[in-house]
Design an enzyme around this catalytic site. Structure first.
Site, PDB file in Angstrom:
ATOM      1  N   PRO B  67     -24.542  26.495  11.404  1.00  0.00           N
ATOM      2  CA  PRO B  67     -24.434  26.016  12.819  1.00  0.00           C
ATOM      3  C   PRO B  67     -25.518  25.625  13.616  1.00  0.00           C
ATOM      4  O   PRO B  67     -26.616  26.006  13.612  1.00  0.00           O
ATOM      5  CB  PRO B  67     -23.777  27.233  13.345  1.00  0.00           C
ATOM      6  CG  PRO B  67     -23.498  28.379  12.083  1.00  0.00           C
ATOM      7  CD  PRO B  67     -24.600  28.048  11.032  1.00  0.00           C
ATOM      8  N   GLY B  71     -30.534  23.080  18.855  1.00  0.00           N
ATOM      9  CA  GLY B  71     -31.670  22.833  18.046  1.00  0.00           C
ATOM     10  C   GLY B  71     -32.832  23.405  18.731  1.00  0.00           C
ATOM     11  O   GLY B  71     -34.113  22.876  18.474  1.00  0.00           O
ATOM     12  N   SER B  73     -34.061  26.634  18.452  1.00  0.00           N
ATOM     13  CA  SER B  73     -34.543  27.905  17.716  1.00  0.00           C
ATOM     14  C   SER B  73     -36.213  27.495  17.381  1.00  0.00           C
ATOM     15  O   SER B  73     -36.642  26.794  17.165  1.00  0.00           O
ATOM     16  CB  SER B  73     -33.825  28.028  16.518  1.00  0.00           C
ATOM     17  OG  SER B  73     -34.522  29.089  15.864  1.00  0.00           O
ATOM     18  N   GLU B 200     -26.097  35.251  14.658  1.00  0.00           N
ATOM     19  CA  GLU B 200     -27.018  34.028  14.342  1.00  0.00           C
ATOM     20  C   GLU B 200     -26.207  33.432  13.193  1.00  0.00           C
ATOM     21  O   GLU B 200     -26.948  32.723  12.302  1.00  0.00           O
ATOM     22  CB  GLU B 200     -28.374  34.389  13.710  1.00  0.00           C
ATOM     23  CG  GLU B 200     -29.141  35.131  14.830  1.00  0.00           C
ATOM     24  CD  GLU B 200     -30.718  35.638  14.301  1.00  0.00           C
ATOM     25  OE1 GLU B 200     -31.187  34.803  13.555  1.00  0.00           O
ATOM     26  OE2 GLU B 200     -31.231  36.538  14.999  1.00  0.00           O
ATOM     27  N   LEU B 203     -22.163  35.730  10.469  1.00  0.00           N
ATOM     28  CA  LEU B 203     -20.850  36.548  10.420  1.00  0.00           C
ATOM     29  C   LEU B 203     -19.661  35.516  10.914  1.00  0.00           C
ATOM     30  O   LEU B 203     -18.690  35.863  10.817  1.00  0.00           O
ATOM     31  CB  LEU B 203     -21.128  37.703  11.285  1.00  0.00           C
ATOM     32  CG  LEU B 203     -21.936  38.814  10.836  1.00  0.00           C
ATOM     33  CD1 LEU B 203     -21.725  39.841  12.016  1.00  0.00           C
ATOM     34  CD2 LEU B 203     -21.836  39.253   9.549  1.00  0.00           C
ATOM     35  N   VAL B 205     -18.867  31.225  12.729  1.00  0.00           N
ATOM     36  CA  VAL B 205     -19.330  30.278  13.677  1.00  0.00           C
ATOM     37  C   VAL B 205     -18.693  30.757  15.032  1.00  0.00           C
ATOM     38  O   VAL B 205     -17.310  30.470  15.429  1.00  0.00           O
ATOM     39  CB  VAL B 205     -18.957  28.874  13.014  1.00  0.00           C
ATOM     40  CG1 VAL B 205     -19.356  27.885  14.233  1.00  0.00           C
ATOM     41  CG2 VAL B 205     -19.573  28.689  11.804  1.00  0.00           C
ATOM     42  N   ILE B 206     -19.520  30.919  16.014  1.00  0.00           N
ATOM     43  CA  ILE B 206     -18.973  31.094  17.431  1.00  0.00           C
ATOM     44  C   ILE B 206     -18.449  29.819  18.105  1.00  0.00           C
ATOM     45  O   ILE B 206     -19.142  28.798  18.073  1.00  0.00           O
ATOM     46  CB  ILE B 206     -20.084  31.638  18.293  1.00  0.00           C
ATOM     47  CG1 ILE B 206     -20.352  33.099  17.688  1.00  0.00           C
ATOM     48  CG2 ILE B 206     -19.456  31.805  19.695  1.00  0.00           C
ATOM     49  CD1 ILE B 206     -21.691  33.704  18.427  1.00  0.00           C
ATOM     50  N   TYR B 394     -44.385  38.434  26.872  1.00  0.00           N
ATOM     51  CA  TYR B 394     -44.132  37.122  26.319  1.00  0.00           C
ATOM     52  C   TYR B 394     -45.349  36.590  26.233  1.00  0.00           C
ATOM     53  O   TYR B 394     -46.291  36.597  27.243  1.00  0.00           O
ATOM     54  CB  TYR B 394     -43.202  36.229  27.468  1.00  0.00           C
ATOM     55  CG  TYR B 394     -42.851  35.180  26.692  1.00  0.00           C
ATOM     56  CD1 TYR B 394     -41.651  34.864  26.124  1.00  0.00           C
ATOM     57  CD2 TYR B 394     -43.655  33.919  26.890  1.00  0.00           C
ATOM     58  CE1 TYR B 394     -41.296  33.477  25.677  1.00  0.00           C
ATOM     59  CE2 TYR B 394     -43.324  32.733  26.379  1.00  0.00           C
ATOM     60  CZ  TYR B 394     -42.033  32.478  25.936  1.00  0.00           C
ATOM     61  OH  TYR B 394     -41.775  31.248  25.493  1.00  0.00           O
TER      62      TYR B 394
END
Lengths: 472, 472
Positions: B67, B71, B73, B200, B203, B205-206, B394
């Site tokens: 999925p 983009g 990530s 992610e 499980l 595709v949302i 962070y």
């Protein structure tokens, strides 16, 4: 393994762990029938290691295991079902009674699963802390049970639901120990804590829970308001929830529940109160209990904000007596049931939750389902847990008991209510699934949801010893 | 099924969906190597039904499905790994761009997975609503991606993490559609929404997400404070978090990050500011950005409370310019990286979260791990998400790039940081697992946790077509 004195096989001991506290449980206890499931033994491990060791023995001998905490389930969660197993034990966690650690800086405390509500508060109180989790089952129910069933306390608007407090879980499983929870929040995949919480003993025996705690509140302030009808009341609670102005306890009774309060609450001067409210345009009141807990500064600040919004919503302040009388009687409900049972009354509660746009319809539908099934009855309703997007609905039902078939009478009414709930709300907001709600779970989480839960169970419990016949 | 024009096989189109935005992705894009995984095709379904139909075709032909949303990530989440599959597609959800429904009473909106951050705000803005989810990836990232990765926005202290906003999820899976979420809260077993969120793409595709929304805030107020050192700053943020006095945005920079701000922020009169702070006992400042959003009444009330507590914690008010300049530059970070790469700089970020009692040690350990691995480098750190029990950390890293092995240089530094994190905090607070963090997941959720996730995946995706090689 646990010592012979911690394996009980007497009838009284086994019967005491055979049921929870639902109306049907009370009926069954009064007139036990031959098919009444009772555990073959009660085993009382001392600590998480002994729980783990007992599970390993049960795997070896293929014995079913029903975890037992306070025994306050009202959905058959502790029924000693054995499924395919030849024998089943009740695993009573009462000896897991320790406060394991306190991290005051992080506001975290680790409590063992068998600690009951009051003892948890006492142990934390020694550190100046509180959990703030006060469901109606508080006096008997345990930390492990709260976690296993996704409990919600009466002060959930302030302290959160139990799953909001759970930061870590330690479980004993047939495949070994499982520990979860290394940070307050994480993006390291799905939140498996939220899979353990609500697993009702089917994915492991919860032995320890790491919980967010808070300083014990120096000030508690409870009071009552009245609103002119259910719709106005629900709108006022919604307004509070959507403006972050909920009191820690926020509890709205519908007209019928308010009438019962007016009739039974000895601390209220009923006639004067009715006149006072009528003069302010509230002919048929819905009571709203609001309670704040915290420092004097915090309570004053938040109380002012709640009061400001309630006034704008048309609420009339009734005063402290109403709030305080509710607070002092808050755990009494279940204790009154035995007396009512003696008088031939069918008495039970059920609950759900829905998004705000469904709340009124859901209340109407459940009331209609219950009254048309039960005939002459009183169905009271309240909102005790409110969220930005919706609220819980809690129903208390009183009806003339059908003495020829009292169990069937309630089973039919409950089924009618569950049918009414399905599609509009959740089958349980804080009572869990157990046996009673299991038939309705598929409609809520889908066939795939049920299969995912079964797959998760197979991964940790391949031979299916954990709480057979519950949840899925 | 989706129309020939929505199946792209050109090199440029496939390359554009082959990577996310990590430093290693940027390096790989600049110098593609032969083993660089690229999807065999890009498929662009129009709606949830087409997503479902595409999955069924992929099951039939045993094709892997990655999925693809924005983009953005930074953990390899969209890498076109094929696992055991002979072929793999990127399933670009950009055409699922609709606001499906709004329930203003319940403060719920259903958005399709491909809607990007700004477009979500525009669509909701037409109804006077906002989501309030503003991670640094806001401009490109999508609703589906936010949900799949447990995103947390810069205003998470006020609006919550993305998983807090998710009330319902619709997924396409190889075994059919799966819908979750009928009520704001439930005790009907484990919360499977929290299993779908963070999955992610492994499980399902949302395709649609039901989200809690809020009225668009008429007032936004951002300002800056300075604290005398990291420990004092972290203690001040902890004090706010534990007294429910966090601003909606609460962001504490450490001394090194503050020095870089002082050097680069053109809107600050640096010399005068240093003198002003030094006169108030703040020789080496840590900047704290606080921002409130809401009605004028609400912002004023909450701002007063935050200011009162900050003052008691020794914070010195710097003023609006610091807050506003942060707000206006809040999404700029990633855009600066290409320029830095051109100048031979190794530039990357990584993040974690821990309970308060571990926060300082974790910061020290990660900094030490990074600097000892990278040699000459600048490691900056901030807290951008605070909770009662802990906070995120962070890190922004700048180092001289090793031109002989730039990828290995960062992989070793990242591994050292991950080792330092393991045991003290979570491997990711809001960047997810993807490929890069997968080796560290077992240490965090246990072997049983990994097996439970694999079992859940097998239940919905028995042939393993969904995002091969990710998460578990």
């Amino acid at each position: 393994m646990v010592g012979a004195e911690n394996v009980l096989v007497g009838d009284a001991e086994r019967l005491a762990r055979a049921t929870g506290l639902s109306y049907l449980d009370l009926l069954r206890r009064r007139a036990p029938s031959a098919d009444f499931p009772v555990p073959d033994a009660v085993v009382l491990p001392a600590d998480p290691d002994e729980v783990q060791a007992v599970l390993e023995v049960c795997v070896r001998h293929d014995v079913g295991v029903v975890p037992f905490g306070g025994g306050t389930s009202v959905v058959g969660g502790v029924a000693a079902l054995r499924g395919e197993k030849a024998s089943v034990i009740a695993l009573d966690l009462v000896r897991l009674d320790a406060l394991v650690s306190v991290d005051a800086e992080s506001r975290l405390a680790v409590l063992q699963a068998g600690v009951r509500g009051p003892e948890a508060e006492r142990l934390l109180g020694e550190h100046g802390l509180t959990l703030g989790h006060v469901p109606q089952s508080f006096e008997r129910a345990t930390i492990g049970g709260f976690a296993a069933t996704r409990s919600a306390g009466q002060a959930s608007s302030g302290y959160g639901r139990f799953e909001d407090m759970v930061k870590g879980v330690r479980l004993a499983t047939p495949r070994g120990e499982w520990k979860l929870g290394v940070a307050p929040a994480s993006a390291a995949g799905p939140d498996l804590r939220q899979l353990a919480v609500g697993s009702e003993g089917t994915l492991g025996v919860i032995t320890e829970v790491s919980l967010r705690v808070r300083p014990a509140p120096p000030v508690r302030r409870y009071e009552g308001y009245a609103l002119p009808g259910w719709e106005a009341g629900a709108a006022a609670v919604r307004d509070l929830a959507q403006h972050h102005a909920l009191a820690d306890v926020t509890r709205l009774s519908d007209g019928d529940e308010t009438e019962v309060s007016l009739a039974l609450n000895a601390s209220l001067k009923t006639t004067a109160l009715r006149r006072y409210l009528a003069a302010r345009g509230v002919a048929r009141p819905c009571f709203l209990i609001v309670g704040w807990e915290g420092t004097a500064h915090d309570v004053a600040l938040r109380r002012r904000e709640t009061a400001r919004r309630l006034k704008a919503s048309g609420a009339v302040r009734v005063g402290k007596a109403l709030g305080e009388s509710w607070r002092h009687g808050r755990f009494a409900g279940p204790r009154q049931r035995d007396a009512l049972l003696d008088q031939g009354v069918c008495v039970e509660t059920l609950e759900t939750a829905a998004y705000w746009s469904h709340v009124d319809e859901l209340r109407d539908d459940v009331r209609a389902a219950l009254t048309s099934s039960l005939g002459r009855s009183i169905v009271m309703c309240h909102i005790s847990h409110a969220y930005e997007t919706g609220a819980s609905l809690y129903f208390t039902v009183l009806a003339a008991r059908d003495e020829t078939d009292p169990i069937g009478q309630w089973q039919r009414a409950k089924a009618a209510a569950c049918e009414a709930i399905t599609g509009l709300g959740t089958i349980s907001h804080h009572h869990a699934v157990g046996v009673d709600h299991a038939p309705y779970l598929k409609a809520e989480i889908g066939e795939l949801g049920v299969e995912v839960l079964r797959a998760a169970k197979s991964a940790v419990d391949p031979t299916g010893i954990l709480n057979p016949g519950k949840l899925v």
